[in-house]
Design an enzyme around this catalytic site. Structure first.
Site, PDB file in Angstrom:
ATOM      1  N   ASP A   1      -7.829  -5.270   0.409  1.00 20.39           N
ATOM      2  CA  ASP A   1      -8.471  -6.134  -0.581  1.00 20.39           C
ATOM      3  C   ASP A   1      -8.218  -7.619  -0.333  1.00 20.39           C
ATOM      4  OD1 ASP A   1      -9.563  -4.110  -2.406  1.00 20.39           O
ATOM      5  OD2 ASP A   1      -7.462  -3.600  -2.760  1.00 20.39           O
TER       6      ASP A   1
ATOM      7  N   HIS B   1       0.863  -1.182   0.000  1.00 18.87           N
ATOM      8  CA  HIS B   1       0.000   0.000   0.000  1.00 18.87           C
ATOM      9  C   HIS B   1       0.895   1.226   0.000  1.00 18.87           C
ATOM     10  CE1 HIS B   1      -3.128   2.858   1.103  1.00 18.87           C
ATOM     11  NE2 HIS B   1      -4.012   1.925   0.844  1.00 18.87           N
TER      12      HIS B   1
END
Length: 360
Positions: free
Chosen positions: A300, A249
């Protein structure tokens, strides 16, 4: 001025909605780890008003949202006509959001009605794709309980409601991500809510933003269905230059705090639905990825398994993301429009110069 590609780390505006400062996600100042079990309606109120509601306000807000979880008949007819294979559900949703703005039965929608209608529309798309009749919201139930009922056709247990509530809360907002920033750019032109939301859905459709969860589960299916060793599969994919979705991320270099919470939800619901094998695969891949790349799972990664355990088709996973994120999108749209400033950045031209059109 030299700026990093993708505006990474560049502060482009101010907001009171949410923050990821110091890699800690907060909604209006409240840490997400403290809000993970808060009712979804309460979190939506917080995002929209930057304060928690009183007990009476929360009760009225919940009633209002549930009462608006109904679509005009014209909207249902049009959604039914456009919902067919082989269109991807996100393409259907993109058109549906625009349709919601042109099939109104009131002069102007407000955020509570828009959120309620969009949740209902997403559930309707799922039901139509599955060849099932559209369900209707039940008074006296909460928003999350109704939403699960609308897309599944069955009243969920309190435990399932609590798990999905956590998923929706964790996905409700995330500062100036790609889709939210897109919504704010459109909102800065003083465009209507549906134009802003349609633009946000278009941004979310991309696999580098919202589409990652679908690709995560596709990877898990491939590994399990072919009987491959998960570590070897990941090694082969990376050797071929393929990105392993669900890891890393831009902001959370030491781990996505949402993924930490969702891991436990995924473990629990996987066990309850006889999907332990998928969770085991995820753990094996997670351990190897950290060893090989020092990358942690992002939001996710575990969401993909959770959605599967709710019997959702993997192609609808990103629509679920949109269902949750609409709350945050609307908060940012309202904030941006109140600011009254047009977002119009400049660019650095790097093409050829001193060229002249030939005379005729």
């Amino acid at each position: 001025m030299e700026l990093p590609k993708g505006l990474a780390g560049v502060v482009v505006d101010q907001t009171k909605v949410s923050s990821t400062k110091n890699a800690v996600l907060t909604y209006a100042g409240y840490p997400i780890k403290e809000l993970k079990d808060a009712p979804f309606e309460e979190v939506v109120f917080l995002l929209w008003h930057t304060r928690l509601p009183s007990a009476d306000e929360l009760s009225e807000f919940r009633k209002r949202l549930v009462s608006e979880m109904v679509l005009p008949e014209k909207t249902v007819q049009l959604i039914t006509r456009i919902t067919y294979e082989p269109q991807h559900p996100m393409s259907i949703l993109r058109t549906t959001v625009s349709l919601l703005g042109t099939t109104n039965d009131v002069k102007r929608d407000d955020p509570p009605r828009i959120l309620a209608k969009l949740l209902t529309a997403i559930a309707a798309i799922i039901r139509i794709r599955d060849g099932q009749p559209i369900k209707h919201a039940q008074k006296g139930w909460g928003v999350v309980e109704n939403f699960i009922y609308l897309f599944s056709g069955q009243r969920p247990t309190p435990e399932r409601v609590a798990m999905f509530n956590t998923v929706m809360v964790l996905h409700a907002d995330h500062e100036f991500n790609a889709s939210t920033f897109t919504a704010r750019v459109v909102a800065s032109t003083q465009a209507d809510y549906y134009s802003c939301l349609t633009a946000a859905v278009c941004a979310l459709k991309g696999p580098l933003h919202g589409g990652a969860n679908e690709r995560v589960f596709k990877m898990l299916e491939t590994i399990r269905d072919t009987g491959q060793d998960p570590v070897q599969y990941v090694k082969d994919q990376m050797a071929s230059g393929h990105k392993i979705m669900g890891f890393g991320h831009r902001i959370y270099k030491n781990g996505d705090p949402r993924a930490v919470i969702l891991r436990e939800v995924a473990r629990k619901i996987a066990h309850e639905t006889d999907n332990d094998s998928y969770f085991v695969l995820q753990e094996q891949i997670k351990d190897y990825m950290f060893k090989a790349t020092h990358l942690h799972p992002n939001v996710d990664y575990y969401t993909a398994l959770i959605y599967h355990c709710f019997d959702l088709d993997k192609q609808t996973f990103t629509m679920m993301f949109a269902a949750c994120r609409t709350a945050g999108w609307l908060a940012h749209i309202v904030e941006q429009q109140a600011e009254g400033c047009l977002i119009r950045p400049s660019s650095e031209y790097v093409g050829e110069t001193n060229r002249h059109y030939p005379s005729r």
